[in-house]
Design a protein around this motif. Structure first.
Motif, PDB file in Angstrom:
ATOM      1  N   LEU A 295       0.830  -1.205   0.000  1.00  0.00           N
ATOM      2  CA  LEU A 295       0.000   0.000   0.000  1.00  0.00           C
ATOM      3  C   LEU A 295       0.866   1.257   0.000  1.00  0.00           C
ATOM      4  O   LEU A 295       0.561   2.229  -0.689  1.00  0.00           O
ATOM      5  CB  LEU A 295      -0.951   0.007   1.193  1.00  0.00           C
ATOM      6  CG  LEU A 295      -2.091  -1.003   1.161  1.00  0.00           C
ATOM      7  CD1 LEU A 295      -2.914  -0.920   2.442  1.00  0.00           C
ATOM      8  CD2 LEU A 295      -2.972  -0.813  -0.065  1.00  0.00           C
ATOM      9  N   GLU A 296       1.932   1.253   0.774  1.00  0.00           N
ATOM     10  CA  GLU A 296       2.814   2.422   0.818  1.00  0.00           C
ATOM     11  C   GLU A 296       3.460   2.664  -0.542  1.00  0.00           C
ATOM     12  O   GLU A 296       3.505   3.800  -1.024  1.00  0.00           O
ATOM     13  CB  GLU A 296       3.873   2.247   1.903  1.00  0.00           C
ATOM     14  CG  GLU A 296       4.570   3.536   2.230  1.00  0.00           C
ATOM     15  CD  GLU A 296       5.290   3.487   3.560  1.00  0.00           C
ATOM     16  OE1 GLU A 296       6.489   3.794   3.566  1.00  0.00           O
ATOM     17  OE2 GLU A 296       4.660   3.158   4.580  1.00  0.00           O
ATOM     18  N   ALA A 297       3.930   1.600  -1.197  1.00  0.00           N
ATOM     19  CA  ALA A 297       4.517   1.747  -2.535  1.00  0.00           C
ATOM     20  C   ALA A 297       3.455   2.224  -3.531  1.00  0.00           C
ATOM     21  O   ALA A 297       3.709   3.127  -4.344  1.00  0.00           O
ATOM     22  CB  ALA A 297       5.119   0.415  -2.992  1.00  0.00           C
TER      23      ALA A 297
ATOM     24  N   PHE B 277      -1.155   1.975 -12.076  1.00  0.00           N
ATOM     25  CA  PHE B 277      -0.577   1.822 -10.745  1.00  0.00           C
ATOM     26  C   PHE B 277      -0.330   3.198 -10.140  1.00  0.00           C
ATOM     27  O   PHE B 277       0.272   4.070 -10.751  1.00  0.00           O
ATOM     28  CB  PHE B 277       0.741   1.047 -10.826  1.00  0.00           C
ATOM     29  CG  PHE B 277       1.314   0.672  -9.490  1.00  0.00           C
ATOM     30  CD1 PHE B 277       0.852  -0.438  -8.815  1.00  0.00           C
ATOM     31  CD2 PHE B 277       2.314   1.433  -8.903  1.00  0.00           C
ATOM     32  CE1 PHE B 277       1.367  -0.798  -7.581  1.00  0.00           C
ATOM     33  CE2 PHE B 277       2.834   1.086  -7.680  1.00  0.00           C
ATOM     34  CZ  PHE B 277       2.361  -0.033  -7.015  1.00  0.00           C
ATOM     35  N   GLY B 278      -0.813   3.423  -8.921  1.00  0.00           N
ATOM     36  CA  GLY B 278      -0.554   4.668  -8.212  1.00  0.00           C
ATOM     37  C   GLY B 278      -1.775   5.565  -8.126  1.00  0.00           C
ATOM     38  O   GLY B 278      -2.878   5.203  -8.513  1.00  0.00           O
ATOM     39  N   LEU B 279      -1.547   6.738  -7.579  1.00  0.00           N
ATOM     40  CA  LEU B 279      -2.602   7.729  -7.387  1.00  0.00           C
ATOM     41  C   LEU B 279      -2.567   8.768  -8.495  1.00  0.00           C
ATOM     42  O   LEU B 279      -1.501   9.083  -9.020  1.00  0.00           O
ATOM     43  CB  LEU B 279      -2.421   8.451  -6.049  1.00  0.00           C
ATOM     44  CG  LEU B 279      -2.719   7.669  -4.790  1.00  0.00           C
ATOM     45  CD1 LEU B 279      -2.390   8.503  -3.560  1.00  0.00           C
ATOM     46  CD2 LEU B 279      -4.172   7.237  -4.749  1.00  0.00           C
TER      47      LEU B 279
ATOM     48  N   GLU C 208      -8.329  -0.830  -4.808  1.00  0.00           N
ATOM     49  CA  GLU C 208      -9.203  -1.823  -5.439  1.00  0.00           C
ATOM     50  C   GLU C 208      -8.601  -2.370  -6.736  1.00  0.00           C
ATOM     51  O   GLU C 208      -8.754  -3.548  -7.041  1.00  0.00           O
ATOM     52  CB  GLU C 208     -10.589  -1.232  -5.696  1.00  0.00           C
ATOM     53  CG  GLU C 208     -11.379  -1.050  -4.417  1.00  0.00           C
ATOM     54  CD  GLU C 208     -12.706  -0.331  -4.598  1.00  0.00           C
ATOM     55  OE1 GLU C 208     -12.965   0.209  -5.706  1.00  0.00           O
ATOM     56  OE2 GLU C 208     -13.482  -0.302  -3.629  1.00  0.00           O
ATOM     57  N   ALA C 209      -7.897  -1.536  -7.482  1.00  0.00           N
ATOM     58  CA  ALA C 209      -7.327  -1.965  -8.756  1.00  0.00           C
ATOM     59  C   ALA C 209      -6.009  -2.715  -8.603  1.00  0.00           C
ATOM     60  O   ALA C 209      -5.649  -3.512  -9.464  1.00  0.00           O
ATOM     61  CB  ALA C 209      -7.117  -0.749  -9.665  1.00  0.00           C
ATOM     62  N   ASN C 210      -5.280  -2.483  -7.512  1.00  0.00           N
ATOM     63  CA  ASN C 210      -3.910  -2.997  -7.431  1.00  0.00           C
ATOM     64  C   ASN C 210      -3.588  -3.866  -6.222  1.00  0.00           C
ATOM     65  O   ASN C 210      -2.474  -4.379  -6.136  1.00  0.00           O
ATOM     66  CB  ASN C 210      -2.930  -1.818  -7.452  1.00  0.00           C
ATOM     67  CG  ASN C 210      -3.001  -1.060  -8.747  1.00  0.00           C
ATOM     68  OD1 ASN C 210      -2.518  -1.525  -9.767  1.00  0.00           O
ATOM     69  ND2 ASN C 210      -3.623   0.110  -8.725  1.00  0.00           N
ATOM     70  N   GLU C 211      -4.492  -4.017  -5.284  1.00  0.00           N
ATOM     71  CA  GLU C 211      -4.212  -4.842  -4.111  1.00  0.00           C
ATOM     72  C   GLU C 211      -5.351  -5.834  -3.902  1.00  0.00           C
ATOM     73  O   GLU C 211      -6.303  -5.558  -3.171  1.00  0.00           O
ATOM     74  CB  GLU C 211      -4.001  -3.970  -2.867  1.00  0.00           C
ATOM     75  CG  GLU C 211      -3.653  -4.744  -1.617  1.00  0.00           C
ATOM     76  CD  GLU C 211      -2.567  -5.775  -1.815  1.00  0.00           C
ATOM     77  OE1 GLU C 211      -2.909  -6.972  -1.931  1.00  0.00           O
ATOM     78  OE2 GLU C 211      -1.382  -5.411  -1.849  1.00  0.00           O
ATOM     79  N   PRO C 212      -5.268  -7.005  -4.543  1.00  0.00           N
ATOM     80  CA  PRO C 212      -6.367  -7.974  -4.488  1.00  0.00           C
ATOM     81  C   PRO C 212      -6.541  -8.659  -3.129  1.00  0.00           C
ATOM     82  O   PRO C 212      -7.563  -9.295  -2.898  1.00  0.00           O
ATOM     83  CB  PRO C 212      -5.986  -8.996  -5.565  1.00  0.00           C
ATOM     84  CG  PRO C 212      -4.502  -8.893  -5.673  1.00  0.00           C
ATOM     85  CD  PRO C 212      -4.173  -7.455  -5.389  1.00  0.00           C
TER      86      PRO C 212
ATOM     87  N   ARG D 173       2.544   7.608   4.320  1.00  0.00           N
ATOM     88  CA  ARG D 173       3.149   6.641   5.237  1.00  0.00           C
ATOM     89  C   ARG D 173       2.032   5.789   5.794  1.00  0.00           C
ATOM     90  O   ARG D 173       1.023   6.300   6.291  1.00  0.00           O
ATOM     91  CB  ARG D 173       3.877   7.372   6.366  1.00  0.00           C
ATOM     92  CG  ARG D 173       4.751   6.486   7.195  1.00  0.00           C
ATOM     93  CD  ARG D 173       5.581   7.334   8.120  1.00  0.00           C
ATOM     94  NE  ARG D 173       4.727   8.374   8.703  1.00  0.00           N
ATOM     95  CZ  ARG D 173       4.783   8.764   9.953  1.00  0.00           C
ATOM     96  NH1 ARG D 173       5.646   8.254  10.770  1.00  0.00           N
ATOM     97  NH2 ARG D 173       3.972   9.694  10.409  1.00  0.00           N
ATOM     98  N   VAL D 174       2.182   4.471   5.696  1.00  0.00           N
ATOM     99  CA  VAL D 174       1.180   3.534   6.172  1.00  0.00           C
ATOM    100  C   VAL D 174       1.591   3.045   7.550  1.00  0.00           C
ATOM    101  O   VAL D 174       2.717   2.598   7.753  1.00  0.00           O
ATOM    102  CB  VAL D 174       1.019   2.346   5.198  1.00  0.00           C
ATOM    103  CG1 VAL D 174       0.027   1.328   5.730  1.00  0.00           C
ATOM    104  CG2 VAL D 174       0.579   2.848   3.824  1.00  0.00           C
ATOM    105  N   LEU D 175       0.661   3.141   8.508  1.00  0.00           N
ATOM    106  CA  LEU D 175       0.934   2.698   9.877  1.00  0.00           C
ATOM    107  C   LEU D 175       0.216   1.403  10.163  1.00  0.00           C
ATOM    108  O   LEU D 175      -0.808   1.111   9.652  1.00  0.00           O
ATOM    109  CB  LEU D 175       0.501   3.752  10.879  1.00  0.00           C
ATOM    110  CG  LEU D 175       1.095   5.144  10.675  1.00  0.00           C
ATOM    111  CD1 LEU D 175       0.496   6.115  11.665  1.00  0.00           C
ATOM    112  CD2 LEU D 175       2.589   5.111  10.804  1.00  0.00           C
TER     113      LEU D 175
END
Length: 139
Positions: free
Chosen positions: A39-41, A56-58, A84-88, A137-139
């Motif tokens: 998710l962070e990447a 891929f990305g925002l 939704e598109a990149n993390e199944p 940054r993902v916590l």
């Protein structure tokens, strides 16, 4: 046998077996860490920045006024669509903007479920966007 105790067939099938439960918890913890790294990447990449994976990305949010309600909706929608598109491995239920302490940082809470085979675990991820460089940054 190689000296490693894997438990009997019935112990391996029993989710209350302490040895199996600890192993399963360790596997879940590692899966959560891997998802958070992904998710962070994902959220620090800009859509269109990769020729092999243009979705891929925002998207770029630079054309919106900082602090506007429209910007918050666009960022939230962009995060949802990217995940939704990149993390199944996860299914997003809700993304909320959390109240800030007056800094330029934005904090989001992502409520989702982590899909693992036929099981689903509830997962809550906090995401902080640095207002200066728009780094997540993902916590």
């Amino acid at each position: 046998m190689n000296g490693t105790r894997a438990g009997s067939l019935f112990e391996r099938l029993d989710p209350t077996c302490p040895e199996i439960s600890l192993r399963a918890q360790s596997d879940i913890s590692e899966r959560v860490r891997a998802i958070k790294r992904q998710l962070e990447a994902l959220l620090n990449a800009r859509r269109g920045g990769s020729a092999s994976s243009p979705e891929f990305g925002l998207p770029d949010f630079n054309d919106s006024a900082v602090g506007s309600a429209d910007l918050m909706l666009r960022i939230t929608r962009g995060i949802r669509e990217a995940i939704e598109a990149n993390e199944p491995r996860v299914r997003v239920k809700e993304i909320r903007l959390l109240p800030g302490a007056g800094s330029l940082d934005l904090t989001f809470r992502i409520d989702c479920t982590m899909v693992a085979g036929s099981c689903a675990e509830v997962l809550e991820v906090d995401l902080i966007m640095n207002g200066h460089n728009r780094h997540y940054r993902v916590l």
